[in-house]
Design a protein around this motif. Structure first.
Motif, PDB file in Angstrom:
ATOM      1  N   ILE A   1       0.856  -1.192   0.000  1.00  0.00           N
ATOM      2  CA  ILE A   1       0.000   0.000   0.000  1.00  0.00           C
ATOM      3  C   ILE A   1       0.889   1.238   0.000  1.00  0.00           C
ATOM      4  O   ILE A   1       1.704   1.436   0.902  1.00  0.00           O
ATOM      5  CB  ILE A   1      -0.938  -0.007   1.223  1.00  0.00           C
ATOM      6  N   LYS A   2       0.726   2.076  -1.024  1.00  0.00           N
ATOM      7  CA  LYS A   2       1.575   3.253  -1.189  1.00  0.00           C
ATOM      8  C   LYS A   2       0.840   4.573  -0.969  1.00  0.00           C
ATOM      9  O   LYS A   2       1.437   5.636  -1.071  1.00  0.00           O
ATOM     10  CB  LYS A   2       2.194   3.249  -2.590  1.00  0.00           C
ATOM     11  N   GLY A   3      -0.433   4.497  -0.689  1.00  0.00           N
ATOM     12  CA  GLY A   3      -1.202   5.718  -0.477  1.00  0.00           C
ATOM     13  C   GLY A   3      -2.662   5.467  -0.779  1.00  0.00           C
ATOM     14  O   GLY A   3      -3.126   4.314  -0.804  1.00  0.00           O
ATOM     15  N   GLY A   4      -3.402   6.547  -1.028  1.00  0.00           N
ATOM     16  CA  GLY A   4      -4.818   6.384  -1.310  1.00  0.00           C
ATOM     17  C   GLY A   4      -5.455   7.667  -1.807  1.00  0.00           C
ATOM     18  O   GLY A   4      -4.893   8.756  -1.666  1.00  0.00           O
ATOM     19  N   LEU A   5      -6.604   7.530  -2.424  1.00  0.00           N
ATOM     20  CA  LEU A   5      -7.434   8.660  -2.833  1.00  0.00           C
ATOM     21  C   LEU A   5      -8.708   8.614  -2.005  1.00  0.00           C
ATOM     22  O   LEU A   5      -9.402   7.599  -1.980  1.00  0.00           O
ATOM     23  CB  LEU A   5      -7.770   8.574  -4.323  1.00  0.00           C
ATOM     24  N   MET A   6      -9.014   9.714  -1.326  1.00  0.00           N
ATOM     25  CA  MET A   6     -10.160   9.745  -0.418  1.00  0.00           C
ATOM     26  C   MET A   6     -11.177  10.785  -0.858  1.00  0.00           C
ATOM     27  O   MET A   6     -10.805  11.891  -1.273  1.00  0.00           O
ATOM     28  CB  MET A   6      -9.704  10.039   1.012  1.00  0.00           C
ATOM     29  N   GLN A   7     -12.440  10.406  -0.767  1.00  0.00           N
ATOM     30  CA  GLN A   7     -13.538  11.356  -0.875  1.00  0.00           C
ATOM     31  C   GLN A   7     -14.279  11.341   0.453  1.00  0.00           C
ATOM     32  O   GLN A   7     -14.928  10.359   0.812  1.00  0.00           O
ATOM     33  CB  GLN A   7     -14.491  11.015  -2.012  1.00  0.00           C
ATOM     34  N   THR A   8     -14.167  12.427   1.187  1.00  0.00           N
ATOM     35  CA  THR A   8     -14.740  12.458   2.539  1.00  0.00           C
ATOM     36  C   THR A   8     -16.257  12.541   2.526  1.00  0.00           C
ATOM     37  O   THR A   8     -16.912  12.171   3.505  1.00  0.00           O
ATOM     38  CB  THR A   8     -14.171  13.646   3.333  1.00  0.00           C
ATOM     39  N   ARG A   9     -16.852  13.023   1.436  1.00  0.00           N
ATOM     40  CA  ARG A   9     -18.313  13.174   1.375  1.00  0.00           C
ATOM     41  C   ARG A   9     -19.008  11.869   1.028  1.00  0.00           C
ATOM     42  O   ARG A   9     -20.236  11.774   1.100  1.00  0.00           O
ATOM     43  CB  ARG A   9     -18.683  14.237   0.334  1.00  0.00           C
ATOM     44  N   ALA A  10     -18.281  10.863   0.618  1.00  0.00           N
ATOM     45  CA  ALA A  10     -18.880   9.578   0.276  1.00  0.00           C
ATOM     46  C   ALA A  10     -19.257   8.827   1.551  1.00  0.00           C
ATOM     47  O   ALA A  10     -19.015   9.293   2.661  1.00  0.00           O
ATOM     48  CB  ALA A  10     -17.901   8.757  -0.559  1.00  0.00           C
ATOM     49  N   GLY A  11     -19.830   7.645   1.382  1.00  0.00           N
ATOM     50  CA  GLY A  11     -20.188   6.875   2.571  1.00  0.00           C
ATOM     51  C   GLY A  11     -21.178   5.778   2.243  1.00  0.00           C
ATOM     52  O   GLY A  11     -21.047   5.087   1.232  1.00  0.00           O
ATOM     53  N   THR A  12     -22.196   5.650   3.089  1.00  0.00           N
ATOM     54  CA  THR A  12     -23.200   4.597   2.921  1.00  0.00           C
ATOM     55  C   THR A  12     -24.585   5.155   3.237  1.00  0.00           C
ATOM     56  O   THR A  12     -24.732   6.219   3.835  1.00  0.00           O
ATOM     57  CB  THR A  12     -22.927   3.394   3.852  1.00  0.00           C
ATOM     58  N   ALA A  13     -25.607   4.408   2.827  1.00  0.00           N
ATOM     59  CA  ALA A  13     -26.995   4.718   3.177  1.00  0.00           C
ATOM     60  C   ALA A  13     -27.733   3.401   3.372  1.00  0.00           C
ATOM     61  O   ALA A  13     -27.318   2.365   2.844  1.00  0.00           O
ATOM     62  CB  ALA A  13     -27.670   5.551   2.092  1.00  0.00           C
TER      63      ALA A  13
END
Length: 416
Positions: A168-180
């Motif tokens: 694992i070298k890093g990541g791309l995050m979207q903080t507004r995403a999630g679940t419903a």
């Protein structure tokens, strides 16, 4: 009945005698202005926005089973807008904005939880690809963060960072995403549509279309003929079979997509995590179960069940990412039908039959698209013009060469 904190307290103190049914169970009328075939999230959202936004008054939703019995209750509940291509990113960001206001809009607890999504990076080439994706997300105000290895390790230290094949070298995050909560979404839209006069007809299977001189006049059902000026079909993995009844052959294939839930565990997964080296994605439900999935079954199917090789493949992906889950017990599994298009992107368009409209080919993205799919399909049905965020989702894009190949794997549906 309007839901509120005061209503919950009042019912708790009075024996819960004031709760009423969320929607009616009416008998079908002889005819409607608009008939929606399919009582899943997309069909109910379409009816809701047709009534609420576009003022349509004579609408019926026809569902062959019960509300929530199809893909609406058979998914991993992820919502996100971390797409790259201009045909997709504005649409899914529109959907994300609708998600953020859904509970207030429908006055129903859909348990929308913006707990973030983290796409892991395992190579330098993947980092470059995610940087491009993040920039596309920023251009549509979706928001994106490119994380270093140390950033990811601080957030989720239990991952296998030193895997010999997939470090694992890093990541791309979207903080507004999630679940419903999938059931909550469907019930909220059903209730909202019913309150605006939409007839929701359950146990009403469409068995054919009445078409004369190139124009649809209504649908034949297990409960008799129902006339309609316009018919919108939104039936997910059953799209091919239903549209065949209208004499159409669609550019899609149907596959089973399996998903799994573990036994309840202590809070572990902070958001949604995807394994960038393989197709594995996981989140944790409010009851503690790990909810995860991976690849579709590699053969065409209309069965809501899968096979054991995919179970093994998905669990191997989970173990490669998080060896610690090896002792957790699998609680249950299920399969949903996904309609895979040639380029991995959806279709929202008029057909060559006057008055007949189609919404489908959602591949893996059906649940997260629910609000926008309903809104844009409603716009098409009401105005006969595509919504500004869905102009690319036309049937003829395959003939014109304007494919929306988000994953870059060509015209092979099972690879999308």
């Amino acid at each position: 009945m309007k839901f509120s904190g005061f209503k919950v307290v009042k019912e708790a103190l009075t024996g819960h005698k004031g709760w009423t049914q969320l929607w009616r169970s009416p008998e079908p009328k002889p005819a409607y202005d608009i008939v929606i075939v399919g009582g899943g999230g997309h069909g109910l959202a379409t009816a809701y926005y047709l009534a609420k936004v576009y003022g349509e008054l004579s609408i019926a939703v026809l569902e062959k089973g019960w509300i929530g019995s199809g893909n609406a209750g058979r998914n991993t509940t992820i919502i996100r807008s971390n797409y790259l291509l201009p045909g997709n990113q504005p649409f899914y960001e529109f959907s994300m904005k609708l998600w953020e206001n859904l509970e207030q809009d429908t006055n129903f607890n859909s348990m929308v939880s913006q707990r973030s999504i983290l796409n892991l990076i395992h190579s330098d080439g993947q980092r470059d690809a995610y940087r491009r994706r993040g920039n596309a997300m920023m251009l549509s105000d979706a928001g994106a963060k490119l994380l270093s290895r140390d950033d990811v390790k601080h957030m989720v230290p239990f991952l296998n960072f030193d895997n010999a094949r997939f470090p694992i070298k890093g990541g791309l995050m979207q903080t507004r995403a999630g679940t419903a909560r999938h059931d909550g979404v469907v019930w909220g839209y059903a209730r909202g549509a019913d309150q605006r006069g939409v007839d929701i007809i359950q146990n009403c299977e469409v068995t054919g279309f009445k078409i004369e001189d190139g124009k649809v006049l209504g649908v034949e059902t297990s409960r008799g003929f129902i006339g309609a000026k316009k018919v919108g079909v939104s039936v997910a993995g059953s799209s091919g079979r239903v549209m065949e009844k209208a004499g159409m052959r669609l550019p899609i294939e149907s596959h089973a997509l399996q998903a799994f839930v573990s036994e309840g565990l202590k809070p572990t997964i902070p958001g949604v995590i995807t394994f960038g080296a393989g197709h594995f994605y996981v989140s944790q439900s409010d009851k503690g179960g790990l909810v995860f999935g991976g690849d579709i079954d590699g053969y065409n199917s209309y069965a809501q069940r899968g096979n054991l090789p995919v179970v093994e493949d998905v669990l191997e992906g989970g173990m490669a990412l998080m060896p610690m889950i090896g002792r957790a017990r699998l609680l249950r599994a299920w399969g949903g039908l996904v309609d895979m298009s040639m380029d991995g992107s959806p279709i929202i368009d008029k057909t060559g039959i006057e008055g007949l409209y189609f919404n489908g080919a959602w591949n893996y993205g059906g649940f997260k698209a629910t609000p926008a799919a309903g809104y844009t399909f409603a716009h098409l049905l009401a105005t006969d013009t595509p919504h500004e965020t869905a102009t690319a989702f036309r049937f003829d894009r395959f003939n014109r060469g304007y494919v929306i190949d988000e994953k870059g794997v060509g015209a092979q549906p099972n690879l999308h």
